[in-house]
Design a protein around this motif. Structure first.
Motif, PDB file in Angstrom:
ATOM      1  N   ILE A  42      -3.865   2.001  -9.666  1.00 20.03           N
ATOM      2  CA  ILE A  42      -4.287   3.140  -8.855  1.00 20.03           C
ATOM      3  C   ILE A  42      -4.344   2.761  -7.386  1.00 20.03           C
ATOM      4  CG2 ILE A  42      -6.239   4.691  -8.374  1.00 20.03           C
ATOM      5  CD1 ILE A  42      -6.843   4.757 -11.310  1.00 20.03           C
ATOM      6  N   ARG A  43      -4.599   1.475  -7.136  1.00 17.79           N
ATOM      7  CA  ARG A  43      -4.890   0.995  -5.783  1.00 17.79           C
ATOM      8  C   ARG A  43      -3.887   1.479  -4.734  1.00 17.79           C
ATOM      9  NH1 ARG A  43      -5.735  -3.901  -7.044  1.00 17.79           N
ATOM     10  NH2 ARG A  43      -3.622  -4.685  -6.864  1.00 17.79           N
ATOM     11  N   GLY A  52      -2.578  -3.928   7.602  1.00 19.64           N
ATOM     12  CA  GLY A  52      -1.349  -3.583   6.891  1.00 19.64           C
ATOM     13  C   GLY A  52      -1.595  -2.585   5.782  1.00 19.64           C
ATOM     14  N   ALA A  53      -2.691  -2.808   5.030  1.00 17.92           N
ATOM     15  CA  ALA A  53      -3.048  -1.880   3.953  1.00 17.92           C
ATOM     16  C   ALA A  53      -3.346  -0.492   4.505  1.00 17.92           C
ATOM     17  CB  ALA A  53      -4.251  -2.415   3.177  1.00 17.92           C
ATOM     18  N   ASP A  54      -4.045  -0.433   5.634  1.00 14.67           N
ATOM     19  CA  ASP A  54      -4.348   0.857   6.261  1.00 14.67           C
ATOM     20  C   ASP A  54      -3.063   1.596   6.649  1.00 14.67           C
ATOM     21  OD1 ASP A  54      -7.077   0.628   6.060  1.00 14.67           O
ATOM     22  OD2 ASP A  54      -7.388  -0.055   8.120  1.00 14.67           O
ATOM     23  N   CYS A  55      -2.125   0.879   7.240  1.00 12.89           N
ATOM     24  CA  CYS A  55      -0.873   1.521   7.680  1.00 12.89           C
ATOM     25  C   CYS A  55      -0.051   1.998   6.481  1.00 12.89           C
ATOM     26  CB  CYS A  55      -0.051   0.543   8.526  1.00 12.89           C
ATOM     27  SG  CYS A  55      -0.758   0.216  10.146  1.00 12.89           S
ATOM     28  N   GLY A  56       0.030   1.167   5.442  1.00  9.62           N
ATOM     29  CA  GLY A  56       0.768   1.578   4.252  1.00  9.62           C
ATOM     30  C   GLY A  56       0.118   2.759   3.562  1.00  9.62           C
ATOM     31  N   THR A 103      -1.685   5.001   4.985  1.00  5.56           N
ATOM     32  CA  THR A 103      -1.483   6.175   5.837  1.00  5.56           C
ATOM     33  C   THR A 103      -0.128   6.809   5.580  1.00  5.56           C
ATOM     34  OG1 THR A 103      -2.956   5.314   7.560  1.00  5.56           O
ATOM     35  CG2 THR A 103      -1.346   6.973   8.229  1.00  5.56           C
ATOM     36  N   ILE A 104       0.886   5.990   5.319  1.00  7.96           N
ATOM     37  CA  ILE A 104       2.215   6.525   4.994  1.00  7.96           C
ATOM     38  C   ILE A 104       2.131   7.384   3.729  1.00  7.96           C
ATOM     39  CG2 ILE A 104       4.545   5.901   4.210  1.00  7.96           C
ATOM     40  CD1 ILE A 104       4.321   3.419   6.045  1.00  7.96           C
ATOM     41  N   ASN A 105       1.450   6.879   2.708  1.00  7.56           N
ATOM     42  CA  ASN A 105       1.283   7.651   1.473  1.00  7.56           C
ATOM     43  C   ASN A 105       0.472   8.926   1.724  1.00  7.56           C
ATOM     44  OD1 ASN A 105       2.720   5.832  -0.013  1.00  7.56           O
ATOM     45  ND2 ASN A 105       1.009   5.116  -1.254  1.00  7.56           N
ATOM     46  N   TYR A 106      -0.577   8.805   2.527  1.00  7.65           N
ATOM     47  CA  TYR A 106      -1.423   9.954   2.853  1.00  7.65           C
ATOM     48  C   TYR A 106      -0.598  11.046   3.536  1.00  7.65           C
ATOM     49  CZ  TYR A 106      -4.914  12.683   5.459  1.00  7.65           C
ATOM     50  OH  TYR A 106      -5.660  13.702   6.006  1.00  7.65           O
ATOM     51  N   VAL A 107       0.184  10.659   4.534  1.00 15.69           N
ATOM     52  CA  VAL A 107       1.014  11.623   5.270  1.00 15.69           C
ATOM     53  C   VAL A 107       2.041  12.267   4.338  1.00 15.69           C
ATOM     54  CG1 VAL A 107       2.754  11.854   7.090  1.00 15.69           C
ATOM     55  CG2 VAL A 107       0.671  10.539   7.512  1.00 15.69           C
ATOM     56  N   ALA A 108       2.631  11.450   3.445  1.00 15.34           N
ATOM     57  CA  ALA A 108       3.602  11.989   2.493  1.00 15.34           C
ATOM     58  C   ALA A 108       2.955  13.049   1.606  1.00 15.34           C
ATOM     59  CB  ALA A 108       4.181  10.864   1.641  1.00 15.34           C
ATOM     60  N   GLY A 109       1.770  12.735   1.081  1.00 13.91           N
ATOM     61  CA  GLY A 109       1.066  13.702   0.243  1.00 13.91           C
ATOM     62  C   GLY A 109       0.655  14.943   1.018  1.00 13.91           C
ATOM     63  N   SER A 140       0.814  -1.219   0.000  1.00 14.89           N
ATOM     64  CA  SER A 140       0.000   0.000   0.000  1.00 14.89           C
ATOM     65  C   SER A 140       0.848   1.270   0.000  1.00 14.89           C
ATOM     66  CB  SER A 140      -0.936   0.008   1.219  1.00 14.89           C
ATOM     67  OG  SER A 140      -1.982  -0.902   1.028  1.00 14.89           O
ATOM     68  N   THR A 141       2.168   1.128   0.001  1.00 14.71           N
ATOM     69  CA  THR A 141       3.036   2.302  -0.168  1.00 14.71           C
ATOM     70  C   THR A 141       3.437   2.364  -1.641  1.00 14.71           C
ATOM     71  OG1 THR A 141       4.963   0.984   0.539  1.00 14.71           O
ATOM     72  CG2 THR A 141       3.834   2.289   2.224  1.00 14.71           C
ATOM     73  N   VAL A 142       4.709   2.240  -1.933  1.00 14.65           N
ATOM     74  CA  VAL A 142       5.143   2.271  -3.337  1.00 14.65           C
ATOM     75  C   VAL A 142       5.976   1.050  -3.691  1.00 14.65           C
ATOM     76  CG1 VAL A 142       5.087   4.779  -3.494  1.00 14.65           C
ATOM     77  CG2 VAL A 142       7.178   3.657  -2.728  1.00 14.65           C
ATOM     78  N   ILE A 143       6.109   0.097  -2.758  1.00 12.05           N
ATOM     79  CA  ILE A 143       6.908  -1.093  -3.012  1.00 12.05           C
ATOM     80  C   ILE A 143       6.067  -2.082  -3.823  1.00 12.05           C
ATOM     81  CG2 ILE A 143       8.284  -2.933  -1.974  1.00 12.05           C
ATOM     82  CD1 ILE A 143       9.267  -0.101  -1.363  1.00 12.05           C
TER      83      ILE A 143
END
Length: 221
Positions: A122-123, A59-63, A65-71, A24-27
């Motif tokens: 997109i997911r 796990g998907a929620d945490c990943g 959230t990392i993208n959300y915080v980055a944006g 759910s991040t970029v990996i």
């Protein structure tokens, strides 16, 4: 990538959580190769299917959230710079993919956080435009949980079903085959739903415009 392959070969609740966080991040970790095999083993009695879905969704929620915080905090220029970097490209990321996820988000509003979790390409990026748009975190987390949870249920159902028809040696090939069918069906459903709501919005807009014209005409009369 060797580490990821090792984790994929040793699925437990901890590795499911971690791999889905990465996905759910970029990996580039395909969720199909995490949840479906875990559900396959759950059908064999090695794991609990409900805990598989729970830890995958957490796990998907945490990943996400990392993208959300980055944006939210880095902003568009730094996000684009990362997407165009060597590491971004190594993660199969580029500016076009980020822009595509942004366009989808802005075209479909907050609901895109749910539907976007179901669409390939997109997911894992839909959380970035949610952060860029400063979407309220509570709503973001709710919609992400619903979208990710639904996707994980679909994958878990596929893995559970495959346990009844194929040996483990054929599992990856069957996941890839069935995964393509699922993607086509989901994209079609999302497209129909978006079309339906677009038509409803257009008809309501026309109705309001007609009502305004009638009111103005009565005022003139």
């Amino acid at each position: 990538m060797n580490i990821i392959s090792s984790l994929l070969g040793n699925l437990n609740y901890g590795t499911i959580f971690f791999l889905m966080l990465l996905e759910s991040t970029v990996i580039p970790v395909p969720s199909e190769l995490v949840v479906a095999p875990a559900a396959y083993h759950a059908a064999g009695g090695n794991l609990n299917i409900f805990l598989v879905i729970l830890f995958a969704t957490l796990g998907a929620d945490c990943g996400a959230t990392i993208n959300y915080v980055a944006g939210y905090y880095l902003g568009r220029p730094l996000i684009y710079k990362f997407a165009n970097s060597k590491f971004g490209h190594a993660c199969m990321l580029n500016q076009h993919k980020v822009e595509k996820s942004e366009q989808y988000f802005y075209n479909h509003g907050m609901a895109a956080t749910i539907t976007g979790r179901l669409i390939p390409g997109i997911r894992h990026l839909i959380s970035i435009p949610a952060g860029l748009a400063k979407m309220k975190f509570g709503w973001f987390l709710l919609y992400t949980t619903l979208g990710a949870g639904l996707w994980n249920v679909i994958l878990a159902a596929m893995g559970w079903y495959l346990h009844t028809i194929v040996p483990e040696s054929q599992l990856d090939a069957k996941i890839a085959e069935y995964g393509e069918y699922i993607k086509i069906v989901i994209i079609a459903i999302v497209a129909i739903a978006c079309g339906y709501y677009a038509v409803r919005w257009y008809l309501k807009k026309r109705k309001r415009a007609a009502a305004t014209e009638d009111k103005d005409a009565d005022g003139i009369a």
